[in-house]
Write an enzyme that holds these catalytic residues in place. Structure first.
Site, PDB file in Angstrom:
ATOM      1  N   TYR A 154       0.843  -1.215   0.000  1.00 10.08           N
ATOM      2  CA  TYR A 154       0.000   0.000   0.000  1.00 10.08           C
ATOM      3  C   TYR A 154       0.876   1.263   0.000  1.00 10.08           C
ATOM      4  O   TYR A 154       0.621   2.201  -0.759  1.00 10.08           O
ATOM      5  CB  TYR A 154      -0.899  -0.060   1.235  1.00 10.08           C
ATOM      6  CG  TYR A 154      -1.926   1.035   1.355  1.00 10.08           C
ATOM      7  CD1 TYR A 154      -3.145   0.957   0.681  1.00 10.08           C
ATOM      8  CD2 TYR A 154      -1.700   2.140   2.176  1.00 10.08           C
ATOM      9  CE1 TYR A 154      -4.107   1.959   0.822  1.00 10.08           C
ATOM     10  CE2 TYR A 154      -2.647   3.140   2.323  1.00 10.08           C
ATOM     11  CZ  TYR A 154      -3.847   3.045   1.641  1.00 10.08           C
ATOM     12  OH  TYR A 154      -4.800   4.036   1.789  1.00 10.08           O
ATOM     13  N   LYS A 158       1.032   4.114  -2.860  1.00 13.16           N
ATOM     14  CA  LYS A 158       0.658   5.505  -2.552  1.00 13.16           C
ATOM     15  C   LYS A 158       1.836   6.459  -2.755  1.00 13.16           C
ATOM     16  O   LYS A 158       1.626   7.634  -3.095  1.00 13.16           O
ATOM     17  CB  LYS A 158       0.107   5.599  -1.129  1.00 13.16           C
ATOM     18  CG  LYS A 158      -1.222   4.853  -0.936  1.00 13.16           C
ATOM     19  CD  LYS A 158      -2.326   5.399  -1.828  1.00 13.16           C
ATOM     20  CE  LYS A 158      -3.692   4.830  -1.517  1.00 13.16           C
ATOM     21  NZ  LYS A 158      -4.745   5.346  -2.396  1.00 13.16           N
TER      22      LYS A 158
HETATM   23  P1  NAP Z   1     -13.355   2.142   1.182  1.00 17.58           P
HETATM   24  O1  NAP Z   1     -14.379   2.592   2.145  1.00 17.58           O
HETATM   25  O2  NAP Z   1     -12.797   0.755   1.313  1.00 17.58           O
HETATM   26  O3  NAP Z   1     -13.918   2.350  -0.310  1.00 17.58           O
HETATM   27  C1  NAP Z   1     -13.139   1.971  -1.404  1.00 17.58           C
HETATM   28  C2  NAP Z   1     -13.872   2.274  -2.679  1.00 17.58           C
HETATM   29  O4  NAP Z   1     -13.019   1.898  -3.776  1.00 17.58           O
HETATM   30  C3  NAP Z   1     -15.175   1.518  -2.835  1.00 17.58           C
HETATM   31  O5  NAP Z   1     -16.137   2.388  -3.426  1.00 17.58           O
HETATM   32  C4  NAP Z   1     -14.824   0.406  -3.804  1.00 17.58           C
HETATM   33  O6  NAP Z   1     -15.942   0.020  -4.593  1.00 17.58           O
HETATM   34  C5  NAP Z   1     -13.780   1.078  -4.667  1.00 17.58           C
HETATM   35  N1  NAP Z   1     -12.878   0.162  -5.382  1.00 17.58           N
HETATM   36  C6  NAP Z   1     -12.036  -0.749  -4.864  1.00 17.58           C
HETATM   37  N2  NAP Z   1     -11.383  -1.407  -5.849  1.00 17.58           N
HETATM   38  C7  NAP Z   1     -11.832  -0.857  -7.019  1.00 17.58           C
HETATM   39  C8  NAP Z   1     -11.539  -1.105  -8.378  1.00 17.58           C
HETATM   40  N3  NAP Z   1     -10.651  -2.038  -8.748  1.00 17.58           N
HETATM   41  N4  NAP Z   1     -12.169  -0.371  -9.322  1.00 17.58           N
HETATM   42  C9  NAP Z   1     -13.075   0.573  -8.967  1.00 17.58           C
HETATM   43  N5  NAP Z   1     -13.401   0.853  -7.688  1.00 17.58           N
HETATM   44  C10 NAP Z   1     -12.783   0.126  -6.730  1.00 17.58           C
HETATM   45  O7  NAP Z   1     -12.071   3.119   1.203  1.00 17.58           O
HETATM   46  P2  NAP Z   1     -11.890   4.631   1.760  1.00 17.58           P
HETATM   47  O8  NAP Z   1     -11.424   4.550   3.149  1.00 17.58           O
HETATM   48  O9  NAP Z   1     -13.071   5.436   1.416  1.00 17.58           O
HETATM   49  O10 NAP Z   1     -10.628   5.084   0.885  1.00 17.58           O
HETATM   50  C11 NAP Z   1     -10.754   5.797  -0.333  1.00 17.58           C
HETATM   51  C12 NAP Z   1      -9.359   6.156  -0.836  1.00 17.58           C
HETATM   52  O11 NAP Z   1      -8.666   6.919   0.154  1.00 17.58           O
HETATM   53  C13 NAP Z   1      -8.465   4.949  -1.128  1.00 17.58           C
HETATM   54  O12 NAP Z   1      -7.634   5.201  -2.232  1.00 17.58           O
HETATM   55  C14 NAP Z   1      -7.630   4.833   0.137  1.00 17.58           C
HETATM   56  O13 NAP Z   1      -6.417   4.170  -0.097  1.00 17.58           O
HETATM   57  C15 NAP Z   1      -7.444   6.306   0.473  1.00 17.58           C
HETATM   58  N6  NAP Z   1      -7.096   6.560   1.878  1.00 17.58           N
HETATM   59  C16 NAP Z   1      -7.961   6.211   2.871  1.00 17.58           C
HETATM   60  C17 NAP Z   1      -7.602   6.447   4.189  1.00 17.58           C
HETATM   61  C18 NAP Z   1      -8.496   6.105   5.346  1.00 17.58           C
HETATM   62  O14 NAP Z   1      -8.066   6.300   6.499  1.00 17.58           O
HETATM   63  N7  NAP Z   1      -9.719   5.654   5.124  1.00 17.58           N
HETATM   64  C19 NAP Z   1      -6.366   7.025   4.476  1.00 17.58           C
HETATM   65  C20 NAP Z   1      -5.508   7.352   3.437  1.00 17.58           C
HETATM   66  C21 NAP Z   1      -5.896   7.117   2.123  1.00 17.58           C
HETATM   67  P3  NAP Z   1     -16.360  -1.519  -4.893  1.00 17.58           P
HETATM   68  O15 NAP Z   1     -16.798  -2.120  -3.595  1.00 17.58           O
HETATM   69  O16 NAP Z   1     -17.441  -1.395  -5.892  1.00 17.58           O
HETATM   70  O17 NAP Z   1     -15.135  -2.196  -5.408  1.00 17.58           O
END
Ligand code: NAP
Length: 246
Positions: A154, A158
Site C-alpha cells: 500500500y 501511494k
Molecule cells: P473504502 O471505504 O474501502 O472504499 C473503497 C472504494 O473503492 C469503494 O467504493 C470500492 O468500490 C472502490 N474500489 C475498490 N477497488 C476498485 C476497483 N478495482 N475499481 C473501482 N473501484 C474500486 O475506502 P476509503 O477509506 O473510502 O478510501 C478511499 C481512498 O482513500 C483509497 O484510495 C484509500 O487508499 C485512500 N485513503 C484512505 C484512508 C483512510 O483512512 N480511510 C487514508 C488514506 C488514504 P467496490 O466495492 O465497488 O469495489
C-alpha cells in the site's frame, strides 16, 4: 461553484469517494459515481445526490483494467462531450508483514491503487489536452509519505501516486491541466473500521489535532482542488491528516 462541470470519482460507492461525489454534485457538477463490485451502493449514492437536487450516474469499471478504463472514459465523453474533474480515489488494502506478504497481495494493491490512477489519466488525458483544461486529483495516503509497517504494498502504491502526480503535472500543466494529490491520514471509513481500539488509540496519539478524520475533511480538500480557487496549484501533495505528518 462547479456548474456545468463533469466529474468522475472512482471508488465512489462508499467512504471517501461517496462523500466526494456528493460534495462535487452539491456544488453543481454532474458526477459519474464509479464502482467495481458494489452496484447497489453506487446506486444509493446516485439516489441521494438526485434527491438533494443534483445530477449523477453510476458507472461500473475495474480501474485496474486498462481497457475497461478506456471504455469508461470514452462513454463519458460520448455522453457529455467533456470531462472536467477526475478524482482517482478507488483503493484497496491487503495488509501483511513483508515476510508474509504474497506476490498476489502486492500486485493487487499496486494494480488498483497505482496503475488504476495511470489507467484513467492515460485515457482521459487525450480529451483533457484537447479541452485545454482539467483537474486531476489523486488519492495518496500518509502511508505513502511516511511508510507504514504491514503496508509495504500500500505504501509503495501511494508513494507511486505521488511520483505519478508530479510527472503528470509537469507534462500537462502547460495545457491548462492541474494534477494534485491528497494524502489523507486516518479517516473513519469501512477501510479503517477493522482496526482494533488499541491500534486506533495509538494512531490518534500521533495526531496533533487529536482526532481521526471524517470523510467530509477529505471532500472539502477535493472540492478546493477541483475548483478554480486552486488554479495556480499543481504537482502538490496536500496532507489532510490532522498534522500527523508534521
Ligand atoms: P473504502 O471505504 O474501502 O472504499 C473503497 C472504494 O473503492 C469503494 O467504493 C470500492 O468500490 C472502490 N474500489 C475498490 N477497488 C476498485 C476497483 N478495482 N475499481 C473501482 N473501484 C474500486 O475506502 P476509503 O477509506 O473510502 O478510501 C478511499 C481512498 O482513500 C483509497 O484510495 C484509500 O487508499 C485512500 N485513503 C484512505 C484512508 C483512510 O483512512 N480511510 C487514508 C488514506 C488514504 P467496490 O466495492 O465497488 O469495489
Amino acid at each position: 461553484m462547479l456548474k456545468d462541470k463533469v466529474a468522475l470519482v472512482t471508488g465512489a460507492s462508499r467512504g471517501i469517494g461517496a462523500e466526494v461525489a456528493k460534495t462535487l454534485a452539491g456544488h453543481g457538477a454532474f458526477v459519474y459515481v464509479n464502482y467495481n463490485g458494489s452496484k447497489s451502493r453506487a446506486d444509493e449514492v446516485v439516489d441521494e445526490i438526485v434527491k438533494a437536487g443534483g445530477a449523477a450516474e453510476a458507472i461500473q469499471c475495474d480501474v485496474a483494467d486498462f481497457d475497461s478504463c478506456k471504455e469508461m472514459i470514452d462513454k463519458i465523453i460520448a455522453d457529455k462531450g467533456r470531462l472536467d474533474i477526475l478524482v482517482n480515489n478507488a483503493g484497496i488494502t491487503r495488509d501483511d508483514l513483508l515476510m508474509k506478504m504474497s506476490e498476489e497481495a502486492f500486485d493487487a494493491v499496486i494494480s488498483t491503487n497505482l496503475k488504476g490512477c495511470f489507467n484513467t489519466i492515460r485515457h482521459a488525458s487525450r480529451y483533457l489536452l484537447k479541452q485545454r483544461s482539467g483537474k486531476i486529483i489523486n488519492m495518496s495516503s500518509v502511508s505513502g509519505v511516511m511508510g507504514n509497517a504491514g503496508q509495504a504494498n500500500y505504501s509503495a502504491a501511494k508513494a507511486g501516486v505521488v511520483g505519478l502526480t508530479k510527472s503528470v503535472a509537469k507534462e500537462l500543466s502547460s495545457r491548462g491541466i492541474n494534477c494534485n494529490a491528497i494524502a489523507p491520514g486516518f479517516i473513519e471509513t469501512e477501510m479503517t473500521a477493522a482496526m482494533t481500539d488499541k491500534a486506533k488509540e495509538a494512531t490518534i496519539a500521533m495526531i496533533p489535532l487529536g482526532r481521526t478524520g471524517k470523510v467530509s475533511d477529505i471532500a472539502g480538500a477535493v472540492l478546493f482542488l477541483a475548483s478554480d480557487m486552486s488554479d495556480y496549484i499543481t504537482g502538490q501533495v496536500l496532507s489532510v491528516d490532522g498534522g500527523m505528518c508534521i
